[in-house]
Scaffold this active site. Structure first.
Site, PDB file in Angstrom:
ATOM      1  N   GLU A 123       0.656  -1.324   0.267  1.00  0.00           N
ATOM      2  CA  GLU A 123      -0.014   0.148  -0.188  1.00  0.00           C
ATOM      3  C   GLU A 123       0.940   1.573  -0.675  1.00  0.00           C
ATOM      4  OE1 GLU A 123      -1.858  -0.422   3.957  1.00  0.00           O
ATOM      5  OE2 GLU A 123      -3.359  -2.165   2.756  1.00  0.00           O
ATOM      6  N   GLY A 127       2.365   5.427  -0.463  1.00  0.00           N
ATOM      7  CA  GLY A 127       1.575   6.380  -0.553  1.00  0.00           C
ATOM      8  C   GLY A 127       2.965   7.144  -0.960  1.00  0.00           C
ATOM      9  N   ARG A 140       3.836  19.243   6.645  1.00  0.00           N
ATOM     10  CA  ARG A 140       4.988  18.937   7.451  1.00  0.00           C
ATOM     11  C   ARG A 140       5.963  18.912   8.060  1.00  0.00           C
ATOM     12  NH1 ARG A 140       7.856  15.575   4.800  1.00  0.00           N
ATOM     13  NH2 ARG A 140       6.922  13.575   6.614  1.00  0.00           N
ATOM     14  N   CYS A 163      -0.031  33.399  11.634  1.00  0.00           N
ATOM     15  CA  CYS A 163       0.205  34.102  12.291  1.00  0.00           C
ATOM     16  C   CYS A 163       0.980  33.044  13.698  1.00  0.00           C
ATOM     17  CB  CYS A 163      -0.589  34.672  12.922  1.00  0.00           C
ATOM     18  SG  CYS A 163      -1.433  35.860  11.625  1.00  0.00           S
ATOM     19  N   GLU A 164       1.770  31.893  13.254  1.00  0.00           N
ATOM     20  CA  GLU A 164       2.214  31.333  14.119  1.00  0.00           C
ATOM     21  C   GLU A 164       3.378  31.324  14.531  1.00  0.00           C
ATOM     22  OE1 GLU A 164       0.803  27.662  15.194  1.00  0.00           O
ATOM     23  OE2 GLU A 164      -1.649  28.254  14.453  1.00  0.00           O
TER      24      GLU A 164
HETATM   25  N1  LLP Z   1      -1.440   2.195   4.583  1.00  0.00           N
HETATM   26  C1  LLP Z   1      -2.095   2.045   5.733  1.00  0.00           C
HETATM   27  C2  LLP Z   1      -2.988   1.219   6.298  1.00  0.00           C
HETATM   28  C3  LLP Z   1      -1.392   3.438   6.216  1.00  0.00           C
HETATM   29  O1  LLP Z   1      -2.189   4.072   7.593  1.00  0.00           O
HETATM   30  C4  LLP Z   1      -0.461   4.016   5.687  1.00  0.00           C
HETATM   31  C5  LLP Z   1      -0.095   5.831   5.704  1.00  0.00           C
HETATM   32  C6  LLP Z   1      -0.516   3.835   4.080  1.00  0.00           C
HETATM   33  C7  LLP Z   1      -0.519   2.573   3.751  1.00  0.00           C
HETATM   34  C8  LLP Z   1       0.586   4.386   3.274  1.00  0.00           C
HETATM   35  O2  LLP Z   1       1.834   4.562   4.123  1.00  0.00           O
HETATM   36  P1  LLP Z   1       3.493   5.892   3.154  1.00  0.00           P
HETATM   37  O3  LLP Z   1       3.454   4.625   2.133  1.00  0.00           O
HETATM   38  O4  LLP Z   1       2.851   6.727   2.893  1.00  0.00           O
HETATM   39  O5  LLP Z   1       4.551   5.531   3.966  1.00  0.00           O
HETATM   40  N2  LLP Z   1       1.507  12.305   7.320  1.00  0.00           N
HETATM   41  C9  LLP Z   1       2.123  11.548   7.115  1.00  0.00           C
HETATM   42  C10 LLP Z   1       2.471   9.680   6.699  1.00  0.00           C
HETATM   43  C11 LLP Z   1       1.065   9.779   7.208  1.00  0.00           C
HETATM   44  C12 LLP Z   1       0.608   8.226   6.791  1.00  0.00           C
HETATM   45  C13 LLP Z   1      -0.128   7.432   7.368  1.00  0.00           C
HETATM   46  N3  LLP Z   1      -0.904   6.258   7.102  1.00  0.00           N
HETATM   47  C14 LLP Z   1       3.304  12.440   6.450  1.00  0.00           C
HETATM   48  O6  LLP Z   1       3.301  13.593   6.089  1.00  0.00           O
HETATM   49  O7  LLP Z   1       4.919  11.790   6.366  1.00  0.00           O
END
Ligand code: LLP
Length: 410
Positions: free
Chosen positions: A271, A273, A310, A340-341
């Protein structure tokens, strides 16, 4: 696919300075061919015919990006009813859709059942009761996996660590067998798999391997108890290079985990992202003012924590470079936003030319969890998004207006 030509920064064959001039800033710009290249590198099979790549839609859910990936044959990992809606609208196949999340509501479960998704990654015993009930009401069997928390430290920021003891995610691995036994007695549940996602921005294979070892142990014990799983979903989490990290390639990741399941007849789901969309996007920012205060230099730009949270939330590093004229002498400065932070910054103590007002900076690797986590904080209309393909480009989401800010209020 960023490159310098004639002292100008290009994404594929399009000058970023030109895009900033045409669409204004702040502006997210994505490279279609980087997205496809990243996805294709996940497709290079290690276990041919037994791998499904489900893009984690939460990283960036723009319709054109989703269309690009669904068109390339990707499956999708969703985490809410809203994400299911976006995924189906963008043409992802229900048979390639997996649904994680610790707080699926009854309505969301029904919605996913009606869409015939591949499997629910269930995170608690109360949730499996809800899935069983919803499936019964619809006269169906729900395909489920348990998300198992293997209690492995992925060595990443603690806010994005999901596989250690004491975090809210998954079933603790010591309780997994019992959970499966309970589930096997539920009438409307079909047990199809196991899921684990230990965290995000992971830059070595080691934690993935350790988690896979724990998961394979459970798969084997379940087989011994007569419960045979079809799918092993090892989640996302593969890191990217923001500064000098050297994450494994998708193939190296597969090579490190798939052999651990030798002898078991299972298919694998990944999975990703961030590793699909992260390095495919930049955020363009315009310099509003230059300022010196308290012995420091500041470039005040027209984007900040509302567009890219981030740096503020995780103190994450994003490289920042001028869209043109990078060869000028550099000074040490902070790039800060208009919010404003004090926590509103994009980069601190960076060596960057002392740009002129109106010039443009590119914040790199802003494709993942950039727009997706943006907000209208300080009543700032959200940025526009553009996709580049070779020397062509198009607007894939228009800039919000002041009217958009109040459109839903009564
Ligand atoms: N699968 C599940 C169940 C997840 O919770 C996530 C990400 C992914 C896959 C994808 O993970 P990736 O391949 O993108 O690492 N906002 C944070 C990242 C939060 C990730 C949440 N879950 C950041 O900007 O670093």
């Amino acid at each position: 696919m960023l490159s310098q030509k004639n002292n100008r920064l290009y994404l594929e064959n399009v000058s970023l300075e030109k895009l900033a001039g045409e669409y204004g800033t702040p502006l997210f710009v994505y490279s279609k061919n980087t997205i496809l290249g990243n996805f294709n590198s996940f497709l290079k099979p290690f276990a041919p015919g037994k791998e499904l790549i489900c893009y984690a839609l939460k990283a960036n859910s723009n319709y054109s990006i989703l269309k690009t990936l669904s068109g390339a044959g990707a499956g999708v990992d969703i985490t809410s009813g809203g994400e299911l809606y976006r995924a189906m609208r963008a043409g992802f196949k229900p048979s390639k859709t997996v649904y994680a999340g610790i707080g699926k509501t009854y309505e969301e479960i029904e919605y996913a059942l009606k869409n015939n998704i591949l499997m629910f990654n269930v995170e608690s015993l109360e949730e499996i009761e809800a899935v069983n009930k919803a499936a019964g009401r619809l006269g169906r069997k729900a395909p489920v996996a348990f998300r198992v928390n293997p209690h492995i430290d992925p060595h990443t920021h603690h806010y994005i660590t999901t596989g250690t003891a004491g975090v809210k995610f998954g079933i603790p691995f010591a309780e997994a067998l019992d959970a499966y036994k309970t589930a096997s007695k539920l009438k409307n549940i079909e047990i199809v798999g196991i899921h684990s996602h230990i965290g995000s921005q992971i830059t070595s294979t080691k934690p993935f391997k350790m988690a896979a070892q724990r998961i394979s142990g459970i798969v084997k014990k379940l087989a011994g108890a007569g419960i045979h799983l079809k799918y092993v979903d090892l989640g996302g989490g593969l890191g990217i290079t923001y500064s000098n990290e050297k994450p494994p390639t998708p193939y190296e990741l597969k090579k490190s985990v798939v052999p651990i399941f030798k002898g078991l007849d299972v298919s694998f789901i990944f999975e990703p992202g961030r590793s699909i969309i992260g390095n495919a996007g930049v955020l363009l920012a315009g310099v509003i003012y230059r300022k010196k205060a308290g012995g420091k230099n500041f470039l005040v730009v027209d984007t900040g924590m509302n567009d890219l949270l981030r740096p503020t939330l995780y103190e994450a590093f994003h490289d920042i470079v001028p869209a043109a004229g990078a060869s000028r002498p550099r000074v040490k400065l902070d790039v800060v936003g208009p919010i404003c932070e004090t926590g509103d910054f994009l980069g601190k103590n960076r060596m960057i030319p002392w740009l002129n007002q109106g010039e443009c900076l590119a914040v790199k690797c802003a494709g993942a969890y950039g727009y997706a986590m943006s907000s209208q904080y300080n009543s700032r209309a959200r940025a526009a998004e553009v996709m580049v393909d070779g020397n062509k480009y198009s607007l894939i989401r228009r800039r919000e207006t002041y009217k958009d800010l109040v459109a839903l209020e009564k």
